[in-house]
Write a protein that holds these residues in place. Structure first.
Motif, PDB file in Angstrom:
ATOM      1  N   PRO A   1      12.187  31.414 -39.946  1.00 51.61           N
ATOM      2  CA  PRO A   1      12.289  32.808 -39.534  1.00 51.61           C
ATOM      3  C   PRO A   1      13.216  32.722 -38.257  1.00 51.61           C
ATOM      4  O   PRO A   1      13.087  31.787 -37.397  1.00 51.61           O
ATOM      5  CB  PRO A   1      10.794  32.960 -39.080  1.00 51.61           C
ATOM      6  CG  PRO A   1      10.052  32.045 -39.852  1.00 51.61           C
ATOM      7  CD  PRO A   1      10.667  30.830 -39.819  1.00 51.61           C
ATOM      8  N   LYS A   2      13.771  33.959 -38.435  1.00 48.93           N
ATOM      9  CA  LYS A   2      14.915  34.181 -37.117  1.00 48.93           C
ATOM     10  C   LYS A   2      14.236  35.490 -36.609  1.00 48.93           C
ATOM     11  O   LYS A   2      14.049  36.499 -37.051  1.00 48.93           O
ATOM     12  CB  LYS A   2      16.334  34.388 -37.695  1.00 48.93           C
ATOM     13  CG  LYS A   2      16.867  33.215 -38.352  1.00 48.93           C
ATOM     14  CD  LYS A   2      18.191  33.318 -38.920  1.00 48.93           C
ATOM     15  CE  LYS A   2      18.970  32.194 -39.742  1.00 48.93           C
ATOM     16  NZ  LYS A   2      17.878  31.965 -41.023  1.00 48.93           N
ATOM     17  N   ILE A   3      14.112  35.395 -35.272  1.00 47.04           N
ATOM     18  CA  ILE A   3      13.367  36.750 -34.567  1.00 47.04           C
ATOM     19  C   ILE A   3      14.137  37.027 -33.439  1.00 47.04           C
ATOM     20  O   ILE A   3      14.780  36.120 -32.263  1.00 47.04           O
ATOM     21  CB  ILE A   3      12.021  36.073 -33.920  1.00 47.04           C
ATOM     22  CG1 ILE A   3      11.190  35.579 -35.104  1.00 47.04           C
ATOM     23  CG2 ILE A   3      11.647  37.219 -33.379  1.00 47.04           C
ATOM     24  CD1 ILE A   3       9.785  34.664 -34.422  1.00 47.04           C
TER      25      ILE A   3
ATOM     26  N   LEU B   1      10.921  41.721 -31.927  1.00 50.01           N
ATOM     27  CA  LEU B   1      10.010  41.852 -30.908  1.00 50.01           C
ATOM     28  C   LEU B   1      10.358  42.821 -29.958  1.00 50.01           C
ATOM     29  O   LEU B   1      11.238  42.618 -29.119  1.00 50.01           O
ATOM     30  CB  LEU B   1       9.314  40.584 -30.189  1.00 50.01           C
ATOM     31  CG  LEU B   1       8.651  40.620 -29.208  1.00 50.01           C
ATOM     32  CD1 LEU B   1       7.159  41.289 -29.879  1.00 50.01           C
ATOM     33  CD2 LEU B   1       8.015  39.484 -28.454  1.00 50.01           C
TER      34      LEU B   1
ATOM     35  N   LEU C   1       5.641  35.313 -40.461  1.00 51.94           N
ATOM     36  CA  LEU C   1       6.589  35.163 -41.197  1.00 51.94           C
ATOM     37  C   LEU C   1       6.780  34.048 -42.428  1.00 51.94           C
ATOM     38  O   LEU C   1       7.052  34.274 -43.490  1.00 51.94           O
ATOM     39  CB  LEU C   1       7.762  35.156 -40.498  1.00 51.94           C
ATOM     40  CG  LEU C   1       8.125  36.468 -39.523  1.00 51.94           C
ATOM     41  CD1 LEU C   1       9.417  36.209 -38.558  1.00 51.94           C
ATOM     42  CD2 LEU C   1       8.501  37.553 -40.715  1.00 51.94           C
TER      43      LEU C   1
ATOM     44  N   CYS D   1      14.414  31.920 -31.940  1.00 52.11           N
ATOM     45  CA  CYS D   1      14.400  33.358 -31.521  1.00 52.11           C
ATOM     46  C   CYS D   1      15.617  33.280 -30.589  1.00 52.11           C
ATOM     47  O   CYS D   1      16.113  32.523 -30.026  1.00 52.11           O
ATOM     48  CB  CYS D   1      13.143  33.441 -30.739  1.00 52.11           C
ATOM     49  SG  CYS D   1      12.609  32.631 -29.442  1.00 52.11           S
TER      50      CYS D   1
ATOM     51  N   LEU E   1       5.370  35.923 -29.884  1.00 51.75           N
ATOM     52  CA  LEU E   1       6.076  35.123 -30.698  1.00 51.75           C
ATOM     53  C   LEU E   1       5.624  33.994 -31.728  1.00 51.75           C
ATOM     54  O   LEU E   1       6.073  33.977 -32.869  1.00 51.75           O
ATOM     55  CB  LEU E   1       7.543  34.240 -29.856  1.00 51.75           C
ATOM     56  CG  LEU E   1       8.465  35.271 -29.340  1.00 51.75           C
ATOM     57  CD1 LEU E   1       9.304  34.805 -28.305  1.00 51.75           C
ATOM     58  CD2 LEU E   1       9.232  36.087 -30.319  1.00 51.75           C
TER      59      LEU E   1
ATOM     60  N   ILE F   1       4.105  35.845 -34.609  1.00 55.79           N
ATOM     61  CA  ILE F   1       5.047  36.291 -35.591  1.00 55.79           C
ATOM     62  C   ILE F   1       5.702  35.527 -36.337  1.00 55.79           C
ATOM     63  O   ILE F   1       5.835  35.350 -37.527  1.00 55.79           O
ATOM     64  CB  ILE F   1       6.129  37.148 -34.656  1.00 55.79           C
ATOM     65  CG1 ILE F   1       5.920  38.284 -33.918  1.00 55.79           C
ATOM     66  CG2 ILE F   1       7.419  37.419 -35.467  1.00 55.79           C
ATOM     67  CD1 ILE F   1       6.748  39.055 -32.823  1.00 55.79           C
ATOM     68  N   ASN F   2       6.131  34.274 -35.874  1.00 55.73           N
ATOM     69  CA  ASN F   2       6.525  33.081 -36.397  1.00 55.73           C
ATOM     70  C   ASN F   2       5.752  32.449 -37.389  1.00 55.73           C
ATOM     71  O   ASN F   2       6.192  32.504 -38.580  1.00 55.73           O
ATOM     72  CB  ASN F   2       7.188  31.919 -35.334  1.00 55.73           C
ATOM     73  CG  ASN F   2       7.596  30.672 -35.991  1.00 55.73           C
ATOM     74  OD1 ASN F   2       8.972  31.086 -36.298  1.00 55.73           O
ATOM     75  ND2 ASN F   2       7.154  29.545 -35.845  1.00 55.73           N
TER      76      ASN F   2
ATOM     77  N   PHE G   1      17.992  39.550 -38.759  1.00 58.92           N
ATOM     78  CA  PHE G   1      16.891  38.901 -38.302  1.00 58.92           C
ATOM     79  C   PHE G   1      15.787  39.270 -39.218  1.00 58.92           C
ATOM     80  O   PHE G   1      15.780  40.153 -39.914  1.00 58.92           O
ATOM     81  CB  PHE G   1      16.523  39.223 -36.779  1.00 58.92           C
ATOM     82  CG  PHE G   1      17.554  39.079 -35.887  1.00 58.92           C
ATOM     83  CD1 PHE G   1      17.352  37.555 -35.137  1.00 58.92           C
ATOM     84  CD2 PHE G   1      18.688  39.740 -35.398  1.00 58.92           C
ATOM     85  CE1 PHE G   1      18.225  37.308 -34.282  1.00 58.92           C
ATOM     86  CE2 PHE G   1      19.558  39.227 -34.500  1.00 58.92           C
ATOM     87  CZ  PHE G   1      19.249  38.085 -34.049  1.00 58.92           C
ATOM     88  N   ASP G   2      14.942  38.380 -39.275  1.00 60.47           N
ATOM     89  CA  ASP G   2      13.594  38.591 -39.948  1.00 60.47           C
ATOM     90  C   ASP G   2      12.540  39.168 -39.401  1.00 60.47           C
ATOM     91  O   ASP G   2      11.644  39.914 -39.961  1.00 60.47           O
ATOM     92  CB  ASP G   2      12.748  37.011 -40.544  1.00 60.47           C
ATOM     93  CG  ASP G   2      14.021  36.132 -41.248  1.00 60.47           C
ATOM     94  OD1 ASP G   2      14.351  36.528 -42.208  1.00 60.47           O
ATOM     95  OD2 ASP G   2      14.348  34.903 -40.800  1.00 60.47           O
ATOM     96  N   ALA G   3      12.842  39.434 -38.283  1.00 59.80           N
ATOM     97  CA  ALA G   3      11.748  40.127 -37.197  1.00 59.80           C
ATOM     98  C   ALA G   3      12.474  40.400 -35.879  1.00 59.80           C
ATOM     99  O   ALA G   3      13.176  39.775 -35.358  1.00 59.80           O
ATOM    100  CB  ALA G   3      10.428  39.627 -37.038  1.00 59.80           C
TER     101      ALA G   3
END
Length: 363
Positions: free
Chosen positions: A204-206, A265, A195, A243, A188, A191-192, A261-263
């Motif tokens: 970012p929103k995960i 997991l 992004l 997240c 996470l 990823i954060n 969401f932007d991604a």
């Protein structure tokens, strides 16, 4: 790093797969030279072999043996070997693996040393690349080791979605031992950060998927969600990572929640890649997040069944080059903004998250 157009290195992949055909089809479009300088890591003989199999394409290149002699006005071929090689399109051979690794190692080192600005890798086959000298299950773990970083993320990206994997090429029966709080937090965080600096998304929103059917159904179908995944999400929020989850994977994609969401997991390979490849419209890109260098690849394999038949679709490979160029530019812009906080960063990426409350999605 080059002060001119970014230099994009391209490893050739398995010499019996579709990699070299894809490379020739992609870089033969002269418009590519307007945005980057391609450097193919292979050999004259192998490249000329496949050039004959792609008729009606105007393909010329400059052959070099030294990264300092890159010609920015045309395609470059970095000669990784001189010897004759037995090329058998569509066949899994030791030679196919040997030269795929040789190309990757030389190109990877050039990326690490800053001689190229980004690396796009053509597909390799895991079976014929394994050896005592190359004991890796693919590009991602190899590059992680080469760059000496603690963790990386296999990040599948397309215009309409981004899917990251907690576990990559792991047997299904072994997945659960990698589903730990520490691993989820590490992924996470990567990823954060990616992004923000690679895709220029300020907040970012995960989404985080569950491991079990129906995300465990509150512990009735597995305990991982309640004991591991949910606590990891809680800790991540305390680290200012925006997240949510865990979500039931089937309903999540079926109802289009990935668009909010932007991604995303995913916990394991097929959980993330089946919906990604189904929804990314053939133009998905595999990006290795967490490296100092930039590496992308198409979202498919060697495709031995069509190798040497001029049937390979270069769409994903072309997107991989475009994505590498975009990320190079985004990182530069991100660093400029950090050094000059007064400057307003213009986010050129349209985030998938919408204004509605994300917490309204059932977890």
């Amino acid at each position: 790093m080059s002060e001119q157009r970014p230099v994009i290195g391209i490893s050739c992949g398995d010499i019996n797969g579709i990699g070299l055909e894809l490379i020739i089809k992609t870089v033969s479009d002269n418009r590519l030279l307007e945005i980057c300088t391609p450097v193919i890591f292979a050999s004259n003989k192998v490249l000329n072999f496949y050039r004959k199999g792609v008729p009606d394409i105007n393909f010329n290149f400059s052959s070099i043996k030294d990264s300092s002699r890159i010609n920015h006005k045309q395609i470059n071929l970095y000669n990784c070997w001189e010897e004759e090689v037995n090329i058998t399109p569509g066949q899994l051979t030791d030679a196919g693996g040997k030269y795929a690794v040789q190309s990757l190692q030389i190109a990877g080192q050039a990326l690490k040393e800053g001689k190229i600005d980004g690396l796009v890798t053509a597909p390799i086959h895991k079976k014929n690349t394994q050896s005592a000298e190359f004991n890796f299950t693919g590009h991602t773990p190899y590059l992680k080791n080469l760059f000496g970083v603690q963790d990386v993320v296999m990040f599948m990206v397309a215009e309409n979605m981004r899917v990251a994997l907690l576990t990559e090429h792991v047997p299904v029966k072994e997945i659960t031992k990698y589903v730990t709080k520490e691993n989820i937090l590490s992924k996470l965080q990567i990823i954060n950060n990616s992004l923000k600096k690679d895709f220029l998304i300020d907040k970012p929103k995960i989404a985080v998927l569950g491991l079990n059917p129906h995300a465990g159904d509150e512990g009735l179908i597995g305990k991982e969600e309640e004991e591991i995944i949910r606590p990891a999400i809680k800790d991540a929020k305390q680290k200012d990572i925006f997240c949510f989850g865990p979500y039931s994977a089937d309903a999540f994609f079926a109802r289009g929640h990935h668009e909010k969401f932007d991604a995303v997991l995913a916990m394991y390979h097929d959980q993330g890649l089946i919906p990604f490849k189904s929804l990314a419209h053939g133009e998905g890109v595999n990006y290795t997040a967490g490296l100092n260098g930039i590496r992308t690849s198409p979202d498919h394999g060697v495709a031995f069944d069509i190798a040497g038949k001029n049937k390979a679709d270069e769409s994903s490979f072309r997107e991989a080059i475009f994505k590498a160029v975009d990320i190079i530019k985004n990182r530069k812009e991100y660093e400029e903004q950090r050094s000059n906080p007064v400057k307003k960063v213009t986010n050129r990426i349209v985030a998938n998250a919408v204004d509605e409350k994300i917490t309204e999605i059932p977890e």
